[in-house]
Design a protein around this motif. Structure first.
Motif, PDB file in Angstrom:
ATOM      1  N   LEU A 224      -6.161 -14.715   4.915  1.00  0.00           N
ATOM      2  CA  LEU A 224      -6.370 -13.800   6.030  1.00  0.00           C
ATOM      3  C   LEU A 224      -5.107 -12.979   6.291  1.00  0.00           C
ATOM      4  O   LEU A 224      -5.191 -11.769   6.553  1.00  0.00           O
ATOM      5  CB  LEU A 224      -6.767 -14.581   7.281  1.00  0.00           C
ATOM      6  CG  LEU A 224      -7.039 -13.754   8.539  1.00  0.00           C
ATOM      7  CD1 LEU A 224      -8.171 -12.752   8.291  1.00  0.00           C
ATOM      8  CD2 LEU A 224      -7.375 -14.655   9.721  1.00  0.00           C
ATOM      9  N   ARG A 225      -3.949 -13.611   6.203  1.00  0.00           N
ATOM     10  CA  ARG A 225      -2.699 -12.874   6.388  1.00  0.00           C
ATOM     11  C   ARG A 225      -2.550 -11.795   5.324  1.00  0.00           C
ATOM     12  O   ARG A 225      -2.100 -10.683   5.596  1.00  0.00           O
ATOM     13  CB  ARG A 225      -1.510 -13.834   6.321  1.00  0.00           C
ATOM     14  CG  ARG A 225      -1.346 -14.718   7.544  1.00  0.00           C
ATOM     15  CD  ARG A 225      -0.234 -15.724   7.321  1.00  0.00           C
ATOM     16  NE  ARG A 225      -0.063 -16.613   8.476  1.00  0.00           N
ATOM     17  CZ  ARG A 225       0.625 -17.739   8.431  1.00  0.00           C
ATOM     18  NH1 ARG A 225       1.208 -18.113   7.297  1.00  0.00           N
ATOM     19  NH2 ARG A 225       0.736 -18.497   9.509  1.00  0.00           N
ATOM     20  N   LEU A 226      -2.921 -12.122   4.099  1.00  0.00           N
ATOM     21  CA  LEU A 226      -2.814 -11.159   3.011  1.00  0.00           C
ATOM     22  C   LEU A 226      -3.681  -9.940   3.286  1.00  0.00           C
ATOM     23  O   LEU A 226      -3.265  -8.796   3.093  1.00  0.00           O
ATOM     24  CB  LEU A 226      -3.208 -11.834   1.693  1.00  0.00           C
ATOM     25  CG  LEU A 226      -2.954 -11.080   0.397  1.00  0.00           C
ATOM     26  CD1 LEU A 226      -2.734 -12.064  -0.745  1.00  0.00           C
ATOM     27  CD2 LEU A 226      -4.110 -10.159   0.050  1.00  0.00           C
ATOM     28  N   VAL A 227      -4.914 -10.187   3.747  1.00  0.00           N
ATOM     29  CA  VAL A 227      -5.820  -9.079   4.056  1.00  0.00           C
ATOM     30  C   VAL A 227      -5.272  -8.238   5.194  1.00  0.00           C
ATOM     31  O   VAL A 227      -5.323  -6.997   5.163  1.00  0.00           O
ATOM     32  CB  VAL A 227      -7.225  -9.624   4.395  1.00  0.00           C
ATOM     33  CG1 VAL A 227      -8.115  -8.516   4.952  1.00  0.00           C
ATOM     34  CG2 VAL A 227      -7.869 -10.245   3.159  1.00  0.00           C
ATOM     35  N   MET A 228      -4.723  -8.890   6.226  1.00  0.00           N
ATOM     36  CA  MET A 228      -4.138  -8.148   7.337  1.00  0.00           C
ATOM     37  C   MET A 228      -2.970  -7.290   6.851  1.00  0.00           C
ATOM     38  O   MET A 228      -2.787  -6.148   7.304  1.00  0.00           O
ATOM     39  CB  MET A 228      -3.673  -9.116   8.422  1.00  0.00           C
ATOM     40  CG  MET A 228      -4.790  -9.915   9.074  1.00  0.00           C
ATOM     41  SD  MET A 228      -6.020  -8.849   9.874  1.00  0.00           S
ATOM     42  CE  MET A 228      -5.052  -8.203  11.232  1.00  0.00           C
ATOM     43  N   GLU A 229      -2.179  -7.807   5.924  1.00  0.00           N
ATOM     44  CA  GLU A 229      -1.068  -7.034   5.359  1.00  0.00           C
ATOM     45  C   GLU A 229      -1.593  -5.796   4.634  1.00  0.00           C
ATOM     46  O   GLU A 229      -1.003  -4.716   4.719  1.00  0.00           O
ATOM     47  CB  GLU A 229      -0.267  -7.919   4.393  1.00  0.00           C
ATOM     48  CG  GLU A 229       0.595  -8.969   5.079  1.00  0.00           C
ATOM     49  CD  GLU A 229       2.071  -8.635   5.001  1.00  0.00           C
ATOM     50  OE1 GLU A 229       2.521  -8.145   3.970  1.00  0.00           O
ATOM     51  OE2 GLU A 229       2.767  -8.859   6.016  1.00  0.00           O
ATOM     52  N   LEU A 230      -2.690  -5.941   3.907  1.00  0.00           N
ATOM     53  CA  LEU A 230      -3.281  -4.793   3.215  1.00  0.00           C
ATOM     54  C   LEU A 230      -3.776  -3.743   4.218  1.00  0.00           C
ATOM     55  O   LEU A 230      -3.837  -2.558   3.896  1.00  0.00           O
ATOM     56  CB  LEU A 230      -4.439  -5.239   2.323  1.00  0.00           C
ATOM     57  CG  LEU A 230      -4.058  -5.988   1.032  1.00  0.00           C
ATOM     58  CD1 LEU A 230      -5.314  -6.475   0.315  1.00  0.00           C
ATOM     59  CD2 LEU A 230      -3.236  -5.092   0.110  1.00  0.00           C
ATOM     60  N   ARG A 231      -4.109  -4.174   5.419  1.00  0.00           N
ATOM     61  CA  ARG A 231      -4.562  -3.248   6.459  1.00  0.00           C
ATOM     62  C   ARG A 231      -3.392  -2.610   7.209  1.00  0.00           C
ATOM     63  O   ARG A 231      -3.597  -1.807   8.119  1.00  0.00           O
ATOM     64  CB  ARG A 231      -5.466  -3.991   7.449  1.00  0.00           C
ATOM     65  CG  ARG A 231      -6.779  -4.473   6.839  1.00  0.00           C
ATOM     66  CD  ARG A 231      -7.534  -5.352   7.814  1.00  0.00           C
ATOM     67  NE  ARG A 231      -8.768  -5.887   7.227  1.00  0.00           N
ATOM     68  CZ  ARG A 231      -9.496  -6.860   7.779  1.00  0.00           C
ATOM     69  NH1 ARG A 231      -9.098  -7.407   8.938  1.00  0.00           N
ATOM     70  NH2 ARG A 231     -10.594  -7.300   7.177  1.00  0.00           N
ATOM     71  N   GLY A 232      -2.177  -3.007   6.869  1.00  0.00           N
ATOM     72  CA  GLY A 232      -1.007  -2.413   7.509  1.00  0.00           C
ATOM     73  C   GLY A 232      -0.465  -3.206   8.671  1.00  0.00           C
ATOM     74  O   GLY A 232       0.413  -2.724   9.394  1.00  0.00           O
ATOM     75  N   VAL A 233      -0.957  -4.436   8.864  1.00  0.00           N
ATOM     76  CA  VAL A 233      -0.473  -5.298   9.936  1.00  0.00           C
ATOM     77  C   VAL A 233       0.511  -6.290   9.339  1.00  0.00           C
ATOM     78  O   VAL A 233       0.136  -7.145   8.527  1.00  0.00           O
ATOM     79  CB  VAL A 233      -1.629  -6.051  10.618  1.00  0.00           C
ATOM     80  CG1 VAL A 233      -1.093  -6.963  11.728  1.00  0.00           C
ATOM     81  CG2 VAL A 233      -2.654  -5.079  11.167  1.00  0.00           C
ATOM     82  N   SER A 234       1.770  -6.197   9.715  1.00  0.00           N
ATOM     83  CA  SER A 234       2.807  -7.036   9.114  1.00  0.00           C
ATOM     84  C   SER A 234       2.683  -8.479   9.600  1.00  0.00           C
ATOM     85  O   SER A 234       2.759  -8.758  10.800  1.00  0.00           O
ATOM     86  CB  SER A 234       4.201  -6.493   9.465  1.00  0.00           C
ATOM     87  OG  SER A 234       5.201  -7.314   8.912  1.00  0.00           O
TER      88      SER A 234
END
Length: 423
Positions: A224-234
């Motif tokens: 989930l963190r990885l997906v959030m990172e892809l969305r631009g959320v650090s």
């Protein structure tokens, strides 16, 4: 202020290190081999273009290497480590807020550089590193570390970028992420890549758009963190204080098969000395030691492998104590009648050296031993690894790892400094 990260990655690092001190290698295909000149562990772009794969045994591609005059080098980790340090020290001139991610990669935080053009700053970093160290680098810039990895990949593989790519300035991010295969996303291993492809998720943009509950069920909070990172959320900050090491190991293949206990004891003693130096460098002490040995599973003949774990009475970083325990262990697992290819020593249960709890029956003079180890490390640091060593490590060392094509140390040995001749 939202975070902005830059990932600086050295291009074909090992091959580039060889080129720094031998400019004639520019444009020529280069491969670097593993210990004992076994397998390919690094390739220049020219070698990749010839179809030379990572990890392929050297003997299998020997005709190809000769036909295309590929320059072949033994691994020279002393040189590579020193060159890496020089690159990282150069990058600190541009941004002290950084994380050394690997020997050839570093993340930098550029959040406060609002008054500067980030792409221009990346080019300045790139040219300075090249001028000061001779190592070419690529720079990827984005608002998360995962996206910075992707940006760096674009910078490295797209000549028009000049080696620097700012994803924040990309006009069509979705189109770009649609060209990134899901298995090329940082953090996606082979198993997860296979799982995602089974569900029709083959690109980074498709992974970016998956349902949160589904990805958490399939890949956990890390996914989930990885997906959030892809969305631009650090979700991944810089790790400026790496977690303490849980173990340290020195494990190597022999340059020639070992078939006697005496030679095996020499090798294990030598490996123990090396891992003990690493231990003191980390200011740690070990409470557990494991020794292991194995034959060559790829060679016809009787096979045997074994290991033994020993609980040390008192946590220690003193080489003589560690050698004593390692030799006891190797005697217990060694068996006659085999040709051994590899041995290793692992130290575990590591604790800060200042927090060692002594034993009631421990009569060892640890203050004196600490001074002795400090003197030993000081001599070896000044005069070269192995300048002082324990007699149990042997003299001739016929089993020693072979490096028939190793280049000079260049930067760490006085007698191997590069020689410049005026034309």
């Amino acid at each position: 202020m939202p975070p902005i990260f830059a990932l600086v990655d050295c291009n074909n690092f090992y091959a580039s290190c060889e080129r720094v001190f031998n400019p004639r290698l520019e444009g020529q295909p280069i491969v670097v081999l593993s210990n004992n000149d076994g397998c390919v562990i690094a390739r220049s772009n020219e070698a990749k273009a010839l179809g030379i794969g990572m990890g392929v045994p050297e003997f299998q591609i020997r005709p190809l290497l000769r036909a295309h005059k590929v320059q072949v080098f033994s691994s020279n980790y002393t040189l590579y480590g020193d060159m890496s340090q020089r690159v990282m020290e150069t990058l600190e001139q541009f941004c002290p807020d950084n994380e050394i991610y690997s020997i050839d990669e570093a993340f930098l935080r550029l959040s406060g550089f609002t008054a500067r053009n980030r792409t221009d700053y990346g080019h300045t970093m790139r040219s300075t590193v090249k001028q000061w160290t001779g190592i070419p680098v690529s720079v990827g810039i984005a608002e998360t570390k995962t996206l910075a990895k992707i940006a760096n990949r674009v910078a490295k593989r797209t000549p028009d970028t000049g080696g620097v790519f700012d994803l924040l300035a990309c006009p069509d991010r979705d189109a770009l992420l649609g060209r990134i295969a899901v298995h090329d996303v940082w953090g996606i291993g082979p198993n997860h890549a296979h799982l995602l492809k089974q569900h029709g998720i083959t690109t980074a943009v498709q992974l970016q758009q998956v349902d949160d509950q589904w990805i958490r069920k399939q890949m956990g909070i890390v996914g989930l963190r990885l997906v959030m990172e892809l969305r631009g959320v650090s979700c991944l900050d810089l790790e400026q204080c790496p977690a303490p090491k849980q173990s340290l190991t020195c494990s190597r293949a022999f340059g020639a098969f070992i078939s006697t206990l005496t030679e095996m004891e020499e090798a294990v003693s030598s490996y123990t000395s090396r891992v003990a130096e690493k231990l003191r460098g980390e200011r740690l002490a070990a409470t557990v030691l494991t020794v292991s040995l194995t034959t060559n599973a790829f060679k016809d003949g009787p096979q045997y492998n074994n290991a033994l774990t020993i609980k040390l009475p008192v946590a220690t970083d003193h080489t003589p104590e560690l050698i004593r325990s390692a030799l006891q262990g190797i005697k217990a697992v060694y068996r006659e009648g085999y040709q051994y290819k590899k041995a290793g020593v692992m130290l575990m249960g590591l604790v800060p050296v200042g927090q060692v709890q002594t034993d009631l029956f421990d009569h060892h003079d640890r203050v004196r031993s600490t001074r002795l180890m400090s003197a030993l490390d000081g001599v070896n640091a000044r005069w070269g690894l192995g300048a002082l060593q324990y007699a149990s490590s042997g003299i001739t060392k016929k089993w020693k790892t072979q490096f028939h094509r190793r280049s000079p140390a260049y930067t760490t040995q006085w007698d191997e400094l590069p020689v410049v001749k005026a034309g």
